[in-house]
Each structure stands twice: as structure tokens, then as C-alpha cells.
Design a protein around this motif. Structure first.
Motif, PDB file in Angstrom:
ATOM      1  N   VAL A 175       0.846  -1.199   0.000  1.00  0.00           N
ATOM      2  CA  VAL A 175       0.000   0.000   0.000  1.00  0.00           C
ATOM      3  C   VAL A 175       0.879   1.246   0.000  1.00  0.00           C
ATOM      4  O   VAL A 175       1.905   1.291   0.676  1.00  0.00           O
ATOM      5  CB  VAL A 175      -0.916   0.011   1.256  1.00  0.00           C
ATOM      6  CG1 VAL A 175      -1.739   1.280   1.323  1.00  0.00           C
ATOM      7  CG2 VAL A 175      -1.807  -1.226   1.251  1.00  0.00           C
ATOM      8  N   ASP A 176       0.454   2.228  -0.772  1.00  0.00           N
ATOM      9  CA  ASP A 176       1.130   3.533  -0.762  1.00  0.00           C
ATOM     10  C   ASP A 176       0.167   4.550  -1.369  1.00  0.00           C
ATOM     11  O   ASP A 176      -0.838   4.176  -1.964  1.00  0.00           O
ATOM     12  CB  ASP A 176       2.448   3.491  -1.541  1.00  0.00           C
ATOM     13  CG  ASP A 176       3.478   4.494  -0.996  1.00  0.00           C
ATOM     14  OD1 ASP A 176       3.133   5.685  -0.863  1.00  0.00           O
ATOM     15  OD2 ASP A 176       4.604   4.087  -0.712  1.00  0.00           O
ATOM     16  N   VAL A 177       0.492   5.838  -1.193  1.00  0.00           N
ATOM     17  CA  VAL A 177      -0.385   6.859  -1.790  1.00  0.00           C
ATOM     18  C   VAL A 177      -0.279   6.840  -3.317  1.00  0.00           C
ATOM     19  O   VAL A 177      -1.242   7.168  -4.011  1.00  0.00           O
ATOM     20  CB  VAL A 177      -0.108   8.287  -1.262  1.00  0.00           C
ATOM     21  CG1 VAL A 177      -0.669   8.455   0.135  1.00  0.00           C
ATOM     22  CG2 VAL A 177       1.363   8.626  -1.315  1.00  0.00           C
ATOM     23  N   THR A 230      -7.307   9.007   5.426  1.00  0.00           N
ATOM     24  CA  THR A 230      -8.712   9.176   5.063  1.00  0.00           C
ATOM     25  C   THR A 230      -9.546   8.125   5.797  1.00  0.00           C
ATOM     26  O   THR A 230      -9.072   7.021   6.057  1.00  0.00           O
ATOM     27  CB  THR A 230      -8.923   9.044   3.544  1.00  0.00           C
ATOM     28  OG1 THR A 230      -8.427   7.774   3.127  1.00  0.00           O
ATOM     29  CG2 THR A 230      -8.161  10.123   2.791  1.00  0.00           C
ATOM     30  N   PRO A 231     -10.790   8.461   6.137  1.00  0.00           N
ATOM     31  CA  PRO A 231     -11.619   7.506   6.879  1.00  0.00           C
ATOM     32  C   PRO A 231     -11.755   6.191   6.103  1.00  0.00           C
ATOM     33  O   PRO A 231     -11.670   6.184   4.889  1.00  0.00           O
ATOM     34  CB  PRO A 231     -12.976   8.214   6.992  1.00  0.00           C
ATOM     35  CG  PRO A 231     -12.696   9.650   6.727  1.00  0.00           C
ATOM     36  CD  PRO A 231     -11.508   9.701   5.824  1.00  0.00           C
ATOM     37  N   PHE A 271       1.917  22.288   7.445  1.00  0.00           N
ATOM     38  CA  PHE A 271       1.623  21.887   8.824  1.00  0.00           C
ATOM     39  C   PHE A 271       0.483  20.871   8.884  1.00  0.00           C
ATOM     40  O   PHE A 271       0.591  19.809   9.500  1.00  0.00           O
ATOM     41  CB  PHE A 271       1.264  23.140   9.629  1.00  0.00           C
ATOM     42  CG  PHE A 271       1.112  22.932  11.108  1.00  0.00           C
ATOM     43  CD1 PHE A 271       2.175  23.166  11.968  1.00  0.00           C
ATOM     44  CD2 PHE A 271      -0.094  22.524  11.644  1.00  0.00           C
ATOM     45  CE1 PHE A 271       2.036  22.989  13.343  1.00  0.00           C
ATOM     46  CE2 PHE A 271      -0.239  22.334  13.009  1.00  0.00           C
ATOM     47  CZ  PHE A 271       0.824  22.566  13.859  1.00  0.00           C
ATOM     48  N   ASP A 272      -0.618  21.181   8.207  1.00  0.00           N
ATOM     49  CA  ASP A 272      -1.803  20.316   8.272  1.00  0.00           C
ATOM     50  C   ASP A 272      -1.533  18.936   7.683  1.00  0.00           C
ATOM     51  O   ASP A 272      -1.903  17.920   8.253  1.00  0.00           O
ATOM     52  CB  ASP A 272      -2.974  20.970   7.524  1.00  0.00           C
ATOM     53  CG  ASP A 272      -3.604  22.088   8.328  1.00  0.00           C
ATOM     54  OD1 ASP A 272      -4.105  21.802   9.430  1.00  0.00           O
ATOM     55  OD2 ASP A 272      -3.586  23.238   7.865  1.00  0.00           O
ATOM     56  N   LYS A 273      -0.886  18.922   6.523  1.00  0.00           N
ATOM     57  CA  LYS A 273      -0.633  17.643   5.847  1.00  0.00           C
ATOM     58  C   LYS A 273       0.287  16.751   6.687  1.00  0.00           C
ATOM     59  O   LYS A 273       0.056  15.548   6.826  1.00  0.00           O
ATOM     60  CB  LYS A 273      -0.011  17.911   4.470  1.00  0.00           C
ATOM     61  CG  LYS A 273       0.086  16.679   3.594  1.00  0.00           C
ATOM     62  CD  LYS A 273       0.551  17.064   2.196  1.00  0.00           C
ATOM     63  CE  LYS A 273       0.636  15.850   1.283  1.00  0.00           C
ATOM     64  NZ  LYS A 273       1.138  16.225  -0.054  1.00  0.00           N
ATOM     65  N   GLY A 274       1.326  17.350   7.256  1.00  0.00           N
ATOM     66  CA  GLY A 274       2.255  16.581   8.089  1.00  0.00           C
ATOM     67  C   GLY A 274       1.547  15.921   9.262  1.00  0.00           C
ATOM     68  O   GLY A 274       1.692  14.726   9.504  1.00  0.00           O
ATOM     69  N   TYR A 275       0.760  16.717   9.999  1.00  0.00           N
ATOM     70  CA  TYR A 275       0.052  16.150  11.149  1.00  0.00           C
ATOM     71  C   TYR A 275      -1.014  15.142  10.709  1.00  0.00           C
ATOM     72  O   TYR A 275      -1.229  14.123  11.366  1.00  0.00           O
ATOM     73  CB  TYR A 275      -0.545  17.256  12.036  1.00  0.00           C
ATOM     74  CG  TYR A 275       0.467  17.769  13.048  1.00  0.00           C
ATOM     75  CD1 TYR A 275       0.654  17.110  14.257  1.00  0.00           C
ATOM     76  CD2 TYR A 275       1.267  18.877  12.767  1.00  0.00           C
ATOM     77  CE1 TYR A 275       1.601  17.550  15.174  1.00  0.00           C
ATOM     78  CE2 TYR A 275       2.218  19.313  13.686  1.00  0.00           C
ATOM     79  CZ  TYR A 275       2.382  18.650  14.881  1.00  0.00           C
ATOM     80  OH  TYR A 275       3.331  19.080  15.788  1.00  0.00           O
ATOM     81  N   ARG A 276      -1.670  15.429   9.579  1.00  0.00           N
ATOM     82  CA  ARG A 276      -2.735  14.533   9.113  1.00  0.00           C
ATOM     83  C   ARG A 276      -2.172  13.167   8.715  1.00  0.00           C
ATOM     84  O   ARG A 276      -2.695  12.130   9.131  1.00  0.00           O
ATOM     85  CB  ARG A 276      -3.465  15.183   7.931  1.00  0.00           C
ATOM     86  CG  ARG A 276      -4.632  14.367   7.402  1.00  0.00           C
ATOM     87  CD  ARG A 276      -5.495  15.170   6.419  1.00  0.00           C
ATOM     88  NE  ARG A 276      -4.734  15.727   5.310  1.00  0.00           N
ATOM     89  CZ  ARG A 276      -4.356  15.041   4.229  1.00  0.00           C
ATOM     90  NH1 ARG A 276      -4.693  13.779   4.105  1.00  0.00           N
ATOM     91  NH2 ARG A 276      -3.665  15.621   3.272  1.00  0.00           N
ATOM     92  N   ILE A 277      -1.097  13.163   7.944  1.00  0.00           N
ATOM     93  CA  ILE A 277      -0.546  11.881   7.480  1.00  0.00           C
ATOM     94  C   ILE A 277       0.298  11.223   8.573  1.00  0.00           C
ATOM     95  O   ILE A 277       0.101  10.056   8.908  1.00  0.00           O
ATOM     96  CB  ILE A 277       0.329  12.085   6.221  1.00  0.00           C
ATOM     97  CG1 ILE A 277      -0.448  12.823   5.123  1.00  0.00           C
ATOM     98  CG2 ILE A 277       0.898  10.760   5.740  1.00  0.00           C
ATOM     99  CD1 ILE A 277      -1.421  11.997   4.369  1.00  0.00           C
ATOM    100  N   ASN A 278       1.247  11.964   9.110  1.00  0.00           N
ATOM    101  CA  ASN A 278       2.240  11.341  10.001  1.00  0.00           C
ATOM    102  C   ASN A 278       1.675  11.020  11.383  1.00  0.00           C
ATOM    103  O   ASN A 278       2.053  10.016  11.975  1.00  0.00           O
ATOM    104  CB  ASN A 278       3.469  12.241  10.132  1.00  0.00           C
ATOM    105  CG  ASN A 278       4.217  12.384   8.827  1.00  0.00           C
ATOM    106  OD1 ASN A 278       3.945  11.664   7.866  1.00  0.00           O
ATOM    107  ND2 ASN A 278       5.160  13.312   8.771  1.00  0.00           N
ATOM    108  N   ALA A 313      -4.854   6.365  13.215  1.00  0.00           N
ATOM    109  CA  ALA A 313      -5.974   5.643  12.588  1.00  0.00           C
ATOM    110  C   ALA A 313      -5.627   4.167  12.423  1.00  0.00           C
ATOM    111  O   ALA A 313      -6.468   3.277  12.639  1.00  0.00           O
ATOM    112  CB  ALA A 313      -6.313   6.273  11.238  1.00  0.00           C
ATOM    113  N   LEU A 314      -4.388   3.899  12.043  1.00  0.00           N
ATOM    114  CA  LEU A 314      -3.950   2.498  11.919  1.00  0.00           C
ATOM    115  C   LEU A 314      -4.036   1.788  13.264  1.00  0.00           C
ATOM    116  O   LEU A 314      -4.609   0.690  13.370  1.00  0.00           O
ATOM    117  CB  LEU A 314      -2.508   2.477  11.392  1.00  0.00           C
ATOM    118  CG  LEU A 314      -1.850   1.100  11.279  1.00  0.00           C
ATOM    119  CD1 LEU A 314      -2.512   0.259  10.199  1.00  0.00           C
ATOM    120  CD2 LEU A 314      -0.346   1.232  11.008  1.00  0.00           C
TER     121      LEU A 314
END
Lengths: 323, 323
Positions: free
Chosen positions: A37-39, A60-61, A90-97, A103-104
Motif C-alpha cells: 500500500v502507498d499513496v 482518510t476515513p 503543517f496540516d498535511k504533516g500532522y494529518r498523514i504522520n 488511525a492504523l
């Protein structure tokens, strides 16, 4: 055995996939299935093993629950927005990392009678200057980037979810990977690989920092070795401190260059052009000069012992043994 | 000056409120308004200062943005689900202690031209056994509770949001507060206060652990002092490592009892009944025996220097000076 690799399209992810497919087993157990799996969609390798490739964003949910519904036995979580991008967005870093990792772990928590091995790729960016040399295993995490902050937070979550019996986690603080194969990139740390990789094939390379800069390195081969060991070791030996500074080679740029000279001679060394860059030098001076990594070594993690070995690994793995 | 206290109904929150109202200023600046927030409605004190009391849960949507829309200059964030409850209720602990704090920081981030001082109550629970004595300032955070994990994560967020210029944060790792006023409670650490507070007023107290247990303490008065200093100090002196282990008194239970004997005599000491509890003893053995707290002391944070002072502070502040 069923293996899930998140971040399978990255450099370490591809090498880890190749190694698992070549050996066909992990810790003595045959591999039946691999989910890659990857983006961006991972390349689907040829294999007799049942391979599922998927483009998905962990943040993503429904993504994490869908991946975990298949109940992989071992999960390699390598996916991350890299340092520069996490600083710029800032948002993307916190959202993904951060949120993606959480979520995992939450998807695992909500799956009954399930406790997979989770190997998490952390980073030496969890520490921040001023730093001693070598950095002891019990040194505090005071990152100076949002990326390092996100990795340090995920380390804490990994340890707590492990302590709770939700998953069986091992966090690996990876050294800077050297020699990174492929084309030169714009990462501030890219020159550490560039000054070796390019001259080895007769190309120029730029060195933007003084020869005295000391940093902490391990080969891609060692990084894959860390992952496989973390996935198959007896984790009872680790105890509750589940995040380990991996072993590596601490070397100055001068020592890197001398190793290049020993292997490829003065002709190769002469291809290194010194173009001082104060901004890159200032960044490097804040990076980790090297770790004791006593706990990881005692637990059986192994890296190269000098830069000659790191260069030889690159020649064997990337240049078909020919230099 | 406009001050917001989140967690204002707790013991430290009430004492902090009282102190601010008594002095009427913070760091030399007169206080115009105070917002007192907690999940249970804070008691509304009599004062000439404009006081707004509100029951609110930081982790619910809109709460943090509404509090921040009033643009307080200084925010004391003391609200938390305590250790035992965060361990018993995984979701609630992470929701309040982590997501609530993050919601607060995010609300600040989304407010333009605004960078308030944020004083965050962290805890010595961010470290976990085995621990050296004294614990140096650069010792790593490997908490052994979900509460400690949540506090350690919020420390990392506080430092990153500060580094980004979003807020001006100071995290305070508070010692165990001793002597806690009020009735005995069921917290595992409650006996540290109980064996002093109860005998001082002629009542029995139970000691469940051996006299050799060493722990780390500061009075409620010192805790309030830490908060006020953190709210008014020049934070440029702190640098990027914004979370500080507060000073305190490291003492064995035997040393606590000897201090009680010096102040209240053998009659008081005889009211302590030894009822060994192996479960509480095991927990205590994993707790912090004491910190160097060198950085905090150098930055001007002050605590008591021995247990006699801690007991005298209790007599002055809770027993109207009469023992």
C-alpha cells in the motif's frame, strides 16, 4: 503469513518487498500473502506469493479499517510525509504522520482477538540540538521539526498501544540512509549520498558543508535488515521501551571521502566539488552525530561497522558488484 | 490582562484563581478579566475583576474556538482526566487529555495575529521505570500509563506549536502535590498526603508502603508559584525545550514522618498505622524518586527545600497557621 507494507512504494519499502519475495518467508514462516500500500500505486512484482497492490491514504476515513479487516500478521508502517514537506505544510504533516498512524493503531484496537506485530519506521529526527556525541539510549526527544515531533508522538503511541496489549510494536529510529540509490534529490541531506554515489559512476557531486560535519548513517541493506529483525524477533526481550535507536556508522564527511578514496581512488574523490552552503551547513550542525544504540545492538540489530562497508554494500546492491 | 484557566475547579485551579484575585495582577500587569472553565461549573468568586465562569468540555467541537475567540493573553491549561481514570477508560483519556489539548492549540493556530502565553500542567508521569536518582533533565520520556503518554504527547505538541510561533508555551512537569488538602481520596498516591494531613488534625492515617519508598513532592503553594512564574517569565531564556521538570523535595516516607515528628511530635506520628499493600507498593516503586530540575531552578522556579517547609506551608495555608 500475511504481511502488510504501508509505504511500499518508497525506497526502503521497495527493497523490503524485494527481500521478502526473494526469501519467501519471515522468521522461518512461509509468506502466503502480501498487501502493498502507498499513496501512489506500488509496482506489482512478479511472484508466486499472493500480492495485492493498492493506492490508499491512511489518513482518510475507512482506509485503515479496510486494511486491518484482512488481519495481517505483520505490518510494516513506513509511510510518511518527509521532513521538508511536513515543515512546509503543517496540516498535511500532522494529518498523514500523526493522524494516519493513529488511525492504523485505532483500527487494530477495534479488531477483536488480534494483536499484530507492527514495525514502525521512526527517525533520528526525534532528537534535536544541542546533542551529545554519542547520544545515549535514554536521551530525551526534543525534536526541532514538525516531522520529528510527529515521529516522537507516534513512538509514544506505539509504546502505549503495545503496553495495553493492542499491538506488538517495535519502533526503529533509522539513521540517515546512505547511499540512497537513484537520482540526486533536493533533500538537504542528499549530499551525504551524492558525494559517494555520483563519483562511483564517474559523475560530479556537490559538497555544501565542511569536511568536519559528523552524521549517522546506515545502508539501505541494513535498514531492510532492521525491519526483518524487528518483524521476527522475540519482543518480550525489549520490555516496555519499544522504540530503539538503530545502530549505524558515525562518520565525518572527511571519513566518508577517505572511504571513497580507498575504494575508488583519487579520480573519484576529485569529482567532489566544494560549494559551501551556509543554510545547509547550519541545518547539518543540528543533526545527530551518532548514537550509542547499545540496546538495539544487544537485541541483535546489526549495521555496517565503517563507511567502506557502506560503499561496498552500494556497489553490490546497486552496481551489480561492478565499480 | 485577560486570563483563561481551563481546569479551574480542580485543587490547583482553585488555589491559582484565589492567588490571582488576591494580587490582582500578573507579572506587574493588572488583571481585567478572568475566564474560569471546567467540566463542572467553577465556583464564582467575589471580586472586582470581571469573572466569567463556564462549564465546558474542551474535547467537544466548538468549545476551544469559543474560548479562544475572546483572545485571552494567558492560558493556564490544567484540565485532565487523572491517571487512574485515563487507564480505566482508554477513549476518554485520549479524548480529553490529548484531543482536548490539541483542539485548544488548533483554535489558537486558527486565530490571526495571536500568540498567547500557554502554561501547560504536565506531570512526572511522563517518565517510567527503571529510573535513575536523581533523574536528569535530558532523561527520556517512556511513560508506563496512558495518562503519562498523553501528557508526553502534549509536551511535544506544546514545543512544536511554540517553535512555529503559534503560541508561547511552557510545560511544567509537576511533582506529586503534597500535602493535598481535603478529605482522603482513593488515589494510589493519596497516602503521601494522608500520613501528614490526618495526624496534623488528630486523625488516623494508613501507610500502605515501606518507609524506604522515595518520591518527589511539592506543596500546592509551590505549584501555584510555578504557574505564576511560567506565566510571567521571559520565555526567550528557555529556548526550544519548553517542557521543564519542576523543582521539588525528594524524600523517603521515613523522612516525611521525621518531619512530622519535628513539627507535631510523637503523638501525631503514632496516628500513622502501617497496613502494607503490595499492589500500592509495587506501583510506588515505579514512580519518580526525584529530579535534578537544574534547568527549572536556573530559570527561577522555586520549591520547598525540605519536608518541614512543606508541612509548614500546609499549616499556614490550610489550618490558619494553627497546629
Amino acid at each position: 503469513m500475511h504481511i502488510l507494507i504501508i509505504g511500499a512504494a518508497g525506497m526502503v519499502g521497495r527493497k523490503l518487498t524485494a527481500k521478502l519475495l526473494t526469501t519467501g518467508h519471515l522468521g522461518g514462516t512461509p509468506i502466503q500473502r502480501m498487501d502493498l500500500v502507498d499513496v501512489i500505486p506500488p509496482h506489482e512484482p512478479q511472484s508466486e506469493i499472493d500480492i495485492h497492490c493498492e493506492a490508499a491514504d491512511l489518513s482518510t476515513p475507512h482506509t485503515a479499517p479496510a486494511l486491518i479487516a484482512r488481519r495481517p500478521d505483520v505490518i510494516f508502517h513506513l509511510a510518511a510525509i518527509v521532513s521538508g514537506e511536513a515543515e512546509a505544510d503543517f496540516d498535511k504533516g500532522y494529518r498523514i504522520n500523526l493522524d494516519g498512524t493513529r488511525a492504523l493503531f485505532e483500527a487494530i484496537r477495534h479488531t477483536q482477538s488480534y494483536c499484530p506485530r507492527v514495525v514502525f519506521a521512526s527517525s533520528i529526527a526525534v532528537v534535536g540540538a544541542p546533542l551529545p556525541y554519542p547520544i545515549p539510549d535514554d536521551f530525551h526527544c526534543t525534536p526541532l521539526t514538525s516531522y520529528g515531533t510527529q515521529k516522537a508522538i507516534c513512538e509514544l503511541l506505539l509504546a502505549d498501544y503495545t503496553r495495553r496489549g493492542i499491538l506488538d510494536g517495535v519502533g526503529l529510529r533509522l539513521p540517515t540512509i546512505c547511499i540512497r540509490p537513484g537520482a540526486p534529490n533536493k533533500a538537504a541531506s542528499g549530499f551525504f549520498s551524492g558525494i559517494l554515489r555520483e563519483p562511483l559512476v564517474g559523475k560530479d557531486a556537490v559538497l555544501p558543508v565542511p569536511d568536519t560535519i559528523r552524521h549517522w548513517h546506515a545502508s539501505p541493506r541494513s535498514a531492510v535488515g532492521f525491519m526483518l529483525h524487528a518483524a521476527s524477533m522475540d519482543t518480550a526481550a525489549i520490555g516496555p521501551r519499544r522504540n530503539l535507536s538503530m545502530p549505524g556508522v558515525s562518520a565525518t564527511v572527511a571519513e566518508q571521502i577517505e572511504a571513497l578514496r580507498r575504494i575508488a581512488g583519487d579520480t573519484a574523490v576529485k569529482l567532489i566539488r566544494r560549494v559551501p552552503d551556509p543554510a545547509i551547513t547550519a541545518m547539518c550542525e543540528g543533526w545527530a552525530p551518532g548514537f550509542e544504540a547499545s540496546r538495539a545492538r544487544a537485541l541483535g540489530f546489526r549495521a555496517e561497522s565503517d563507511f567502506t562497508q557502506i560503499i561496498k554494500a552500494h556497489i553490490e546492491d546497486e552496481l551489480e558488484g561492478v565499480q
